[in-house]
Design an enzyme around this catalytic site. Structure first.
Site, PDB file in Angstrom:
ATOM      1  N   TYR A 142      -0.754  30.787 -21.153  1.00 23.84           N
ATOM      2  CA  TYR A 142      -0.423  32.218 -21.282  1.00 23.84           C
ATOM      3  C   TYR A 142      -1.299  32.892 -22.338  1.00 23.84           C
ATOM      4  CZ  TYR A 142       3.284  31.674 -17.939  1.00 23.84           C
ATOM      5  OH  TYR A 142       3.951  31.437 -16.769  1.00 23.84           O
ATOM      6  N   ASP A 168       0.904  41.710 -15.676  1.00 20.93           N
ATOM      7  CA  ASP A 168      -0.069  42.496 -16.442  1.00 20.93           C
ATOM      8  C   ASP A 168       0.441  43.934 -16.623  1.00 20.93           C
ATOM      9  OD1 ASP A 168      -1.793  42.464 -13.357  1.00 20.93           O
ATOM     10  OD2 ASP A 168      -1.014  44.309 -14.238  1.00 20.93           O
ATOM     11  N   HIS A 204       8.931  40.029 -12.549  1.00 18.97           N
ATOM     12  CA  HIS A 204       8.619  38.690 -13.064  1.00 18.97           C
ATOM     13  C   HIS A 204       8.250  38.717 -14.543  1.00 18.97           C
ATOM     14  CE1 HIS A 204       7.623  37.114  -8.747  1.00 18.97           C
ATOM     15  NE2 HIS A 204       8.916  37.221  -8.963  1.00 18.97           N
ATOM     16  N   CYS A 225      12.664  35.908 -27.812  1.00 22.61           N
ATOM     17  CA  CYS A 225      13.167  34.833 -28.671  1.00 22.61           C
ATOM     18  C   CYS A 225      14.376  34.175 -28.009  1.00 22.61           C
ATOM     19  CB  CYS A 225      13.572  35.417 -30.032  1.00 22.61           C
ATOM     20  SG  CYS A 225      14.300  34.178 -31.123  1.00 22.61           S
ATOM     21  N   CYS A 239      17.560  34.477 -30.644  1.00 24.00           N
ATOM     22  CA  CYS A 239      18.351  35.715 -30.833  1.00 24.00           C
ATOM     23  C   CYS A 239      18.270  36.653 -29.636  1.00 24.00           C
ATOM     24  CB  CYS A 239      17.867  36.446 -32.098  1.00 24.00           C
ATOM     25  SG  CYS A 239      16.225  37.176 -31.941  1.00 24.00           S
ATOM     26  N   CYS A 299      10.188  33.762 -35.111  1.00 22.89           N
ATOM     27  CA  CYS A 299      10.615  35.044 -34.513  1.00 22.89           C
ATOM     28  C   CYS A 299      10.625  36.113 -35.605  1.00 22.89           C
ATOM     29  CB  CYS A 299      12.023  34.889 -33.932  1.00 22.89           C
ATOM     30  SG  CYS A 299      12.825  36.448 -33.502  1.00 22.89           S
ATOM     31  N   CYS A 330      14.661  37.092 -36.111  1.00 19.72           N
ATOM     32  CA  CYS A 330      15.656  36.181 -36.729  1.00 19.72           C
ATOM     33  C   CYS A 330      14.995  35.092 -37.561  1.00 19.72           C
ATOM     34  CB  CYS A 330      16.539  35.556 -35.653  1.00 19.72           C
ATOM     35  SG  CYS A 330      15.660  34.355 -34.627  1.00 19.72           S
ATOM     36  N   GLY A 338      -1.169  43.447  -1.869  1.00 15.63           N
ATOM     37  CA  GLY A 338      -1.812  42.331  -2.566  1.00 15.63           C
ATOM     38  C   GLY A 338      -0.886  41.190  -2.905  1.00 15.63           C
ATOM     39  N   GLU A 350      -6.315  40.318   3.568  1.00 19.11           N
ATOM     40  CA  GLU A 350      -6.237  39.796   4.949  1.00 19.11           C
ATOM     41  C   GLU A 350      -4.766  39.600   5.288  1.00 19.11           C
ATOM     42  OE1 GLU A 350      -8.495  36.445   3.884  1.00 19.11           O
ATOM     43  OE2 GLU A 350      -6.835  35.519   2.812  1.00 19.11           O
TER      44      GLU A 350
HETATM   45  C1  BV8 Z   1      14.756  32.588  -8.235  1.00 16.15           C
HETATM   46  C2  BV8 Z   1       5.637  34.880 -13.350  1.00 16.15           C
HETATM   47  C3  BV8 Z   1      17.039  32.169  -8.215  1.00 16.15           C
HETATM   48  C4  BV8 Z   1       5.045  33.845 -14.229  1.00 16.15           C
HETATM   49  C5  BV8 Z   1       6.043  34.002 -11.111  1.00 16.15           C
HETATM   50  C6  BV8 Z   1      14.621  31.569  -1.574  1.00 16.15           C
HETATM   51  C7  BV8 Z   1      15.362  32.520  -2.269  1.00 16.15           C
HETATM   52  C8  BV8 Z   1      15.296  32.584  -3.665  1.00 16.15           C
HETATM   53  C9  BV8 Z   1      14.489  31.691  -4.369  1.00 16.15           C
HETATM   54  C10 BV8 Z   1      13.749  30.758  -3.679  1.00 16.15           C
HETATM   55  C11 BV8 Z   1      13.813  30.691  -2.284  1.00 16.15           C
HETATM   56  N1  BV8 Z   1      13.002  29.682  -1.888  1.00 16.15           N
HETATM   57  C12 BV8 Z   1      12.410  29.123  -2.977  1.00 16.15           C
HETATM   58  C13 BV8 Z   1      12.860  29.729  -4.083  1.00 16.15           C
HETATM   59  C14 BV8 Z   1      12.487  29.391  -5.464  1.00 16.15           C
HETATM   60  C15 BV8 Z   1      11.254  30.123  -5.957  1.00 16.15           C
HETATM   61  C16 BV8 Z   1      10.198  30.323  -4.913  1.00 16.15           C
HETATM   62  O1  BV8 Z   1      10.107  31.377  -4.297  1.00 16.15           O
HETATM   63  N2  BV8 Z   1       9.372  29.305  -4.727  1.00 16.15           N
HETATM   64  C17 BV8 Z   1       8.276  29.420  -3.794  1.00 16.15           C
HETATM   65  C18 BV8 Z   1       7.041  28.727  -4.374  1.00 16.15           C
HETATM   66  C19 BV8 Z   1       8.712  28.831  -2.470  1.00 16.15           C
HETATM   67  N3  BV8 Z   1      11.621  31.394  -6.517  1.00 16.15           N
HETATM   68  C20 BV8 Z   1      12.048  31.441  -7.801  1.00 16.15           C
HETATM   69  O2  BV8 Z   1      12.193  30.459  -8.492  1.00 16.15           O
HETATM   70  C21 BV8 Z   1      12.388  32.811  -8.350  1.00 16.15           C
HETATM   71  N4  BV8 Z   1      13.681  32.748  -8.962  1.00 16.15           N
HETATM   72  O3  BV8 Z   1      14.750  32.496  -7.045  1.00 16.15           O
HETATM   73  O4  BV8 Z   1      15.895  32.477  -8.974  1.00 16.15           O
HETATM   74  C22 BV8 Z   1      18.159  32.103  -9.155  1.00 16.15           C
HETATM   75  C23 BV8 Z   1      19.408  32.362  -8.655  1.00 16.15           C
HETATM   76  C24 BV8 Z   1      20.469  32.301  -9.512  1.00 16.15           C
HETATM   77  C25 BV8 Z   1      20.266  31.977 -10.853  1.00 16.15           C
HETATM   78  C26 BV8 Z   1      18.986  31.726 -11.330  1.00 16.15           C
HETATM   79  C27 BV8 Z   1      17.931  31.780 -10.482  1.00 16.15           C
HETATM   80  C28 BV8 Z   1      11.451  33.236  -9.472  1.00 16.15           C
HETATM   81  C29 BV8 Z   1      10.045  33.334  -8.975  1.00 16.15           C
HETATM   82  C30 BV8 Z   1       9.151  33.944 -10.073  1.00 16.15           C
HETATM   83  C31 BV8 Z   1       8.145  32.924 -10.537  1.00 16.15           C
HETATM   84  N5  BV8 Z   1       7.213  33.577 -11.450  1.00 16.15           N
HETATM   85  N6  BV8 Z   1       5.246  34.634 -11.960  1.00 16.15           N
HETATM   86  C32 BV8 Z   1       3.566  33.868 -14.180  1.00 16.15           C
HETATM   87  O5  BV8 Z   1       2.944  34.815 -13.642  1.00 16.15           O
HETATM   88  O6  BV8 Z   1       2.995  32.909 -14.750  1.00 16.15           O
HETATM   89  S1  BV8 Z   1       5.528  33.787  -9.527  1.00 16.15           S
HETATM   90  C33 BV8 Z   1       3.903  34.201  -9.288  1.00 16.15           C
HETATM   91  O7  BV8 Z   1       3.748  34.285  -7.857  1.00 16.15           O
HETATM   92  C34 BV8 Z   1       3.457  35.566  -9.762  1.00 16.15           C
HETATM   93  O8  BV8 Z   1       4.487  36.405 -10.204  1.00 16.15           O
HETATM   94  C35 BV8 Z   1       2.842  36.162  -8.501  1.00 16.15           C
HETATM   95  O9  BV8 Z   1       2.812  37.519  -8.522  1.00 16.15           O
HETATM   96  C36 BV8 Z   1       3.808  35.651  -7.543  1.00 16.15           C
HETATM   97  C37 BV8 Z   1       3.561  35.849  -6.107  1.00 16.15           C
HETATM   98  O10 BV8 Z   1       2.217  35.586  -5.851  1.00 16.15           O
HETATM   99  P1  BV8 Z   1       1.311  36.789  -5.335  1.00 16.15           P
HETATM  100  O11 BV8 Z   1       1.437  37.919  -6.271  1.00 16.15           O
HETATM  101  O12 BV8 Z   1       1.637  37.047  -3.913  1.00 16.15           O
HETATM  102  O13 BV8 Z   1      -0.116  36.161  -5.532  1.00 16.15           O
HETATM  103  P2  BV8 Z   1      -0.883  35.191  -4.532  1.00 16.15           P
HETATM  104  O14 BV8 Z   1      -2.075  34.650  -5.246  1.00 16.15           O
HETATM  105  O15 BV8 Z   1       0.102  34.259  -3.906  1.00 16.15           O
HETATM  106  O16 BV8 Z   1      -1.382  36.169  -3.355  1.00 16.15           O
HETATM  107  C38 BV8 Z   1      -2.365  37.140  -3.657  1.00 16.15           C
HETATM  108  C39 BV8 Z   1      -2.573  37.938  -2.380  1.00 16.15           C
HETATM  109  O17 BV8 Z   1      -3.525  38.958  -2.668  1.00 16.15           O
HETATM  110  C40 BV8 Z   1      -3.145  37.114  -1.240  1.00 16.15           C
HETATM  111  O18 BV8 Z   1      -2.429  37.411  -0.053  1.00 16.15           O
HETATM  112  C41 BV8 Z   1      -4.605  37.588  -1.121  1.00 16.15           C
HETATM  113  O19 BV8 Z   1      -5.044  37.615   0.228  1.00 16.15           O
HETATM  114  C42 BV8 Z   1      -4.501  38.990  -1.659  1.00 16.15           C
HETATM  115  N7  BV8 Z   1      -5.730  39.479  -2.292  1.00 16.15           N
HETATM  116  C43 BV8 Z   1      -6.654  38.780  -3.019  1.00 16.15           C
HETATM  117  N8  BV8 Z   1      -7.623  39.624  -3.436  1.00 16.15           N
HETATM  118  C44 BV8 Z   1      -7.304  40.871  -2.983  1.00 16.15           C
HETATM  119  C45 BV8 Z   1      -6.097  40.783  -2.260  1.00 16.15           C
HETATM  120  N9  BV8 Z   1      -5.522  41.850  -1.666  1.00 16.15           N
HETATM  121  C46 BV8 Z   1      -6.147  43.041  -1.797  1.00 16.15           C
HETATM  122  N10 BV8 Z   1      -7.305  43.203  -2.480  1.00 16.15           N
HETATM  123  C47 BV8 Z   1      -7.903  42.153  -3.082  1.00 16.15           C
HETATM  124  N11 BV8 Z   1      -9.042  42.333  -3.749  1.00 16.15           N
HETATM  125 ZN    ZN Z   2      14.837  35.599 -32.791  1.00 15.54          ZN
END
Ligand code: BV8
Ligand code: ZN
Length: 251
Positions: A52, A93, A108, A116, A119, A135, A138, A175, A203
């Site tokens: 990060y 971002d 996200h 923190c 706290c 922190c 705290c 995107g 795409e």
């Molecule tokens: C949760 C932050 C539940 C950190 C990220 C069903 C229902 C609910 C949950 C799940 C489910 N099935 C599975 C799950 C669990 C999981 C999940 O989805 N897993 C996946 C892998 C199957 N989901 C979770 O865990 C979520 N939480 O469900 O909690 C819960 C319930 C009760 C109590 C507690 C919890 C939390 C998910 C969040 C994870 N954090 N990011 C960080 O950034 O480090 S995810 C990460 O992926 C980013 O946020 C990112 O934005 C996100 C999605 O990816 P995209 O943005 O789509 O990026 P990607 O590279 O994949 O695609 C880019 C696209 O852009 C492409 O299509 C490409 O063609 C296109 N592109 C490229 N260049 C261009 C372009 N388009 C236009 N112009 C260009 N130039």
């Molecule tokens: Zn704190």
């Protein structure tokens, strides 16, 4: 006209911030299950913080692109016409804000904030994070983490997002590969409520077939063109599409 837009890493790709799943994307170099989970942070805090810290420094030297600026114009233009844009981003971002968007929901979390775990305080954070940093609120050492949502954690502001989604005339995904839930499920929620859907992406994504319409190409070109069309058209929600330039109503 009420539009909800969901942006993903592709919206920031042309600003030089990596996407996740493209061939040289972030997750091709780092395993998200190793870096974007609470377990990873507990077991390898230094490795998680280092990833990060690198992304935070990249972001501080990145600039918004034409897609971010067009969405800021869309927000202002719709408001002038009595409509609204609800901008929800999966991105951590701040490029939407730096391009001028006033209302942005970061479901996200945000890379330029820390939280923190002792706290609960959330604060702006532009420096490197490490377990040694106490922190400011705290003074507890080792409690600070990036204010981002990891896999297995609940995304932020979900109630507001679903309210906006179900009250919209149009849902547009920009995107995003449609790989991460619950964001990837928004298009189905919208369609289930008879709301028009449009995908704008480099795409067709794996979700493409769920959308009424798709517009493909680099976001910095396709998004400004789409925004100009929206702002120069009269949206006829009864016909479910734009009535401008003789544009056809997509499938
Ligand atoms: C949760 C932050 C539940 C950190 C990220 C069903 C229902 C609910 C949950 C799940 C489910 N099935 C599975 C799950 C669990 C999981 C999940 O989805 N897993 C996946 C892998 C199957 N989901 C979770 O865990 C979520 N939480 O469900 O909690 C819960 C319930 C009760 C109590 C507690 C919890 C939390 C998910 C969040 C994870 N954090 N990011 C960080 O950034 O480090 S995810 C990460 O992926 C980013 O946020 C990112 O934005 C996100 C999605 O990816 P995209 O943005 O789509 O990026 P990607 O590279 O994949 O695609 C880019 C696209 O852009 C492409 O299509 C490409 O063609 C296109 N592109 C490229 N260049 C261009 C372009 N388009 C236009 N112009 C260009 N130039
Ligand atoms: Zn704190």
């Amino acid at each position: 006209m009420k539009i909800i837009a969901l942006t993903g890493a592709g919206a920031s790709a042309e600003s030089g911030l990596g996407t996740f799943r493209d061939k040289d994307g972030l997750w091709s170099r780092f395993d998200p299950m190793k870096l974007a989970t609470p377990e990873a942070s507990a077991h390898n805090p230094d490795e998680v913080n280092a990833s990060y810290n690198m992304r935070r420094q990249n972001l501080l030297s990145a600039e918004p692109n034409a897609a971010h600026r067009a969405l800021a114009r869309l927000e202002a233009g719709l408001a002038e016409r009595g409509g609204s844009l609800f901008l929800c981003t999966q991105n951590i971002d701040d490029l939407h804000e730096r391009a001028g968007s006033q209302q942005v929901v970061h479901m996200h979390g945000e890379l330029l904030k820390a939280r923190c775990t002792a706290c609960g305080e959330t604060m702006p954070w532009h420096e490197d994070l490490s377990v040694e940093v106490p922190c400011p609120s705290c003074r507890c050492p080792g409690g600070l983490r990036p204010h981002v949502v990891w896999f297995g954690e609940m995304p932020l502001e979900m109630d507001a997002i679903y309210d906006a989604l179900l009250g919209a005339d149009l849902f547009v995904a920009i995107g995003t590969s449609g790989s991460v839930y619950p964001a990837a499920g928004f298009v189905s929620e919208a369609r289930g409520h008879g709301i028009r859907t449009c995908e704008i992406n480099l795409e067709p994504s794996g979700n493409a077939r769920r959308f009424n319409e798709g517009r493909y190409g680099p976001a910095s070109e396709v998004v400004p063109a789409w925004v100009e069309q929206v702002l120069s058209s009269r949206f006829s929600s009864d016909q479910g599409g734009f009535t401008a330039h003789g544009s056809s109503h997509p499938k």
